[in-house]
Design a protein around this motif. Structure first.
Motif, PDB file in Angstrom:
ATOM      1  N   ARG A   1     -37.188  -9.135  18.219  1.00  0.00           N
ATOM      2  CA  ARG A   1     -36.512  -9.779  17.134  1.00  0.00           C
ATOM      3  C   ARG A   1     -37.396  -9.792  16.052  1.00  0.00           C
TER       4      ARG A   1
ATOM      5  N   ASP B   1     -33.731 -13.840  25.113  1.00  0.00           N
ATOM      6  CA  ASP B   1     -33.063 -14.413  23.985  1.00  0.00           C
ATOM      7  C   ASP B   1     -33.211 -16.064  23.948  1.00  0.00           C
TER       8      ASP B   1
ATOM      9  N   ARG C   1     -36.470  -7.578  24.762  1.00  0.00           N
ATOM     10  CA  ARG C   1     -35.765  -8.022  23.423  1.00  0.00           C
ATOM     11  C   ARG C   1     -36.715  -7.898  22.463  1.00  0.00           C
TER      12      ARG C   1
END
Length: 146
Positions: free
Chosen positions: A7, A132, A5
């Motif tokens: 971000r 997450d 992931r």
């Protein structure tokens, strides 16, 4: 099996590095970590709260640390109850400059035993959720929102 992931966090790379590279900060951002113990440059112990509300100890060894770009650590699974589940469980954090802050890439690298090999979609979903939640916690820790 690897889960990833990424971000962009609204914080300078050095601030993010200071959090991810210091195990004492782990309870601030990694899911379920209550506290850490026995921190050394080579590794540490995380004390996690399980879904059954029991405390579980996990020993980690630092595999790579390149300030301020990459940090990787792996769980010591041999001789533990985790040996029934994993042959490898490792975390990698990659940090790159990005417009507006720092691009943070989290990876879980898990080699599993038993049922998880038969139902990889369950493991992938759990990995995504854990990553997450970790990114949410890291954002809160470094963006000054908490």
């Amino acid at each position: 099996m690897t889960g990833r992931r990424t971000r962009v966090l609204a914080a300078p790379r050095e601030r993010v590095w200071c959090v991810v590279a210091d195990p004492w900060h782990e309870p601030r951002w990694w899911p379920r970590v209550e506290r850490v113990e026995a921190v050394s440059p080579q590794g540490w112990t995380s004390v996690l709260r399980s879904r059954r509300d029991t405390l579980v100890r996990v020993d980690w060894v630092v595999e790579a640390s390149r300030r301020p770009a990459e940090r990787r650590w792996a769980q010591e699974v041999a001789g533990t109850a985790f040996e029934r589940i994993f042959t490898r469980n490792a975390v990698r954090v990659g940090l790159e400059p990005a417009p507006g802050g720092t691009a943070v890439s989290l990876e879980l690298d898990q080699d599993v035993r038993g049922w998880a090999r038969v139902a990889p979609f369950i493991l992938r979903r759990a990995m995504r959720r854990q990553l997450d939640l970790a990114l949410d916690g890291l954002a809160e820790a470094v963006e000054g929102r908490g």
